[in-house]
Design an enzyme around this catalytic site. Structure first.
Site, PDB file in Angstrom:
ATOM      1  N   THR A   1       0.854  -1.189   0.000  1.00  0.00           N
ATOM      2  CA  THR A   1       0.000   0.000   0.000  1.00  0.00           C
ATOM      3  C   THR A   1       0.888   1.237   0.000  1.00  0.00           C
ATOM      4  O   THR A   1       2.118   1.134  -0.037  1.00  0.00           O
ATOM      5  CB  THR A   1      -0.917   0.023   1.233  1.00  0.00           C
ATOM      6  N   CYS A   2       0.265   2.412   0.083  1.00  0.00           N
ATOM      7  CA  CYS A   2       1.057   3.646   0.076  1.00  0.00           C
ATOM      8  C   CYS A   2       1.917   3.776   1.329  1.00  0.00           C
ATOM      9  O   CYS A   2       2.910   4.495   1.334  1.00  0.00           O
ATOM     10  CB  CYS A   2       0.146   4.863  -0.070  1.00  0.00           C
ATOM     11  N   ASN A   3       1.529   3.095   2.396  1.00  0.00           N
ATOM     12  CA  ASN A   3       2.249   3.245   3.662  1.00  0.00           C
ATOM     13  C   ASN A   3       3.024   2.021   4.105  1.00  0.00           C
ATOM     14  O   ASN A   3       3.739   2.077   5.096  1.00  0.00           O
ATOM     15  CB  ASN A   3       1.270   3.624   4.784  1.00  0.00           C
TER      16      ASN A   3
ATOM     17  N   GLU B   1      -8.120   4.069  10.437  1.00  0.00           N
ATOM     18  CA  GLU B   1      -8.522   4.212   9.033  1.00  0.00           C
ATOM     19  C   GLU B   1      -9.190   2.930   8.550  1.00  0.00           C
ATOM     20  O   GLU B   1      -8.911   1.839   9.028  1.00  0.00           O
ATOM     21  CB  GLU B   1      -7.322   4.587   8.166  1.00  0.00           C
TER      22      GLU B   1
END
Length: 430
Positions: free
Chosen positions: A50-52, A115
């Site tokens: 993922t982006c993180n 989130e």
């Protein structure tokens, strides 16, 4: 059997490192899992990108050998040195690995605590692995428990009471800078969940949103769902200069916005690149653009963590309980069939011997029922302490060796067919 996770996230790696480690499409993930599962020490694997974070999760027979395979793969994939990767990685095995997995699934390890995206991303990663044969029973057991744990965290705490995401944090950053965003024009590029969430947040704030994606039909679908406009990707060089706000989250391997596409404007522009690898590569200061990447949102994220600290503490209590329950359940799954088979084999041997004694006339046939009852009771009395020791003392991570040893001692492969006359009360938890 062991569980092993190698984790790179916003906690231990820069955006630049995560860009190089990212598995940006299914093909890259499938090739990586194919390589891992070809190793004799790795039986199952799964990759979350993922982006993180980039997480490599596997079931293995030898954690040290599996660790070497994982870092060999990541070194080759990223172009980074083994030393660099090893110094940054968080490595979890067995109980620590399961605790980490449950924390990730429950969004406790996310940049934005609470989130809602991570659970779906984890399900997608598991589905890809499972449907292509790279994960099976061992990872499936862990994942099913992880989702149960995440569901209880959501239901028992308020950690997700106000749904948040990287996208919502980005929009909060805009409002912090410009105040009311109602009536402003925004361009959203991409068709993934991040783009959908961004569109919904923006339209809820009264922003005039235009959606753009390489596949026009996907952009149209998002626009319909979010009551937004749609524009062809071929017009990107014009569109980026006609909107005050820009949000991009594509799966492109290379930047889609560069300096040669940017024109000066008379209004302030706020650009948010939420992609890994990055979508935007430009000299933002030259164009008076306020450009934010994923890691630039950490200030708001820190406030989010502080507000949710008490809920996070309660969530970790739930996670620890689920980890304990998982290993107790795992131990039961592995040990109980072994114990049951041990009782059945002993019962079969006792029944045959009692029948032989009666058939040869050593004991009168009228005592047949009593003889069988006595032999079965003797077996139960003899085996009970061994069974309890196996239930209470077996380490679930070493239980495969126990099963293998017992199978060898009982010569299971050659004599697994039990007599149809076998009948024994199987004492559990006695």
């Amino acid at each position: 059997m062991h569980y092993l996770i190698v984790s790179f996230s916003h906690k231990n790696s820069t955006l630049g490192i995560r860009e190089k480690l990212a598995f940006v499409d299914e093909t890259a993930q499938l090739n990586a899992m194919k390589h891992l599962n070809a190793s004799p020490c790795i039986s199952e694997s799964m990759i979350l990108s993922t982006c993180n974070r980039v997480e490599v999760f596997c079931s293995c027979s030898d954690t040290e050998s599996a660790k070497e395979e994982l870092f060999f793969l990541l070194t080759r994939h990223s172009g980074l040195s083994h030393t660099e990767l090893y110094s940054r990685a968080d490595i979890f095995d067995d109980e620590g690995g399961i605790h980490h997995l449950f924390s990730v699934a429950s969004s406790l390890d996310s940049m934005v605590v609470g989130e809602t995206q991570i659970s779906g991303q984890l399900k997608d990663a598991f589905k890809l692995s499972q449907e292509n044969g790279y994960s099976a029973q061992k990872i499936a057991r862990a994942m099913n428990y992880a989702f149960k744990c995440a569901a209880e965290v959501r239901n028992a705490t308020n950690i997700s009471s106000k749904p948040v995401s990287v996208a919502s944090v980005a929009i909060a950053k805009v409002k912090e800078s410009v105040g009311d965003v109602s009536g402003k024009k925004a361009l959203v590029i991409g068709s993934g969940e991040m783009s959908v969430i961004t569109c919904k947040h923006l339209t809820a704030q009264g922003v005039d949103v235009t959606v753009m994606n390489r596949t026009f039909e996907k952009a149209e679908a998002i626009a319909r769902e979010c009551n937004a406009r749609v524009r062809s990707f071929e017009e990107i060089a014009y569109a980026i200069n006609e909107n005050e706000l820009l949000f991009t989250a594509t799966g492109s391997l290379s930047p889609i916005i560069t300096d040669d596409m940017i024109k000066p404007t008379t209004y302030d522009r706020y650009w948010f690149d939420m992609a890994v690898p990055r979508d935007i590569e430009c000299d933002a200061a030259l164009w008076s653009i306020k450009l934010f990447y994923v890691d630039d949102l950490k200030e708001i994220v820190s406030e989010n963590i502080a507000l949710r600290e008490d809920e996070a503490k309660l969530s970790y209590v739930i996670i620890r309980r689920h980890v304990t329950l998982f290993f107790e359940w795992l131990k039961t799954l592995s040990v109980e069939p072994l114990i049951k088979n041990m009782y059945l084999r002993a019962s079969d041997a006792a029944y045959q011997e009692a029948s032989r004694v009666i058939h040869n006339g050593y004991i009168s046939k009228e005592y047949e029922e009593a003889v069988h009852k006595a032999t079965l009771q003797a077996i139960k009395r003899f085996l009970h302490p061994f069974a309890e020791r196996m239930r209470d003392g077996s380490d679930p991570m070493r239980v495969d060796a126990l099963i293998e040893s017992m199978s060898f001692l009982m010569n299971e492969e050659e004599g697994s067919d039990l007599s149809q006359n076998s009948c024994i009360y199987y004492p559990k938890g006695q």
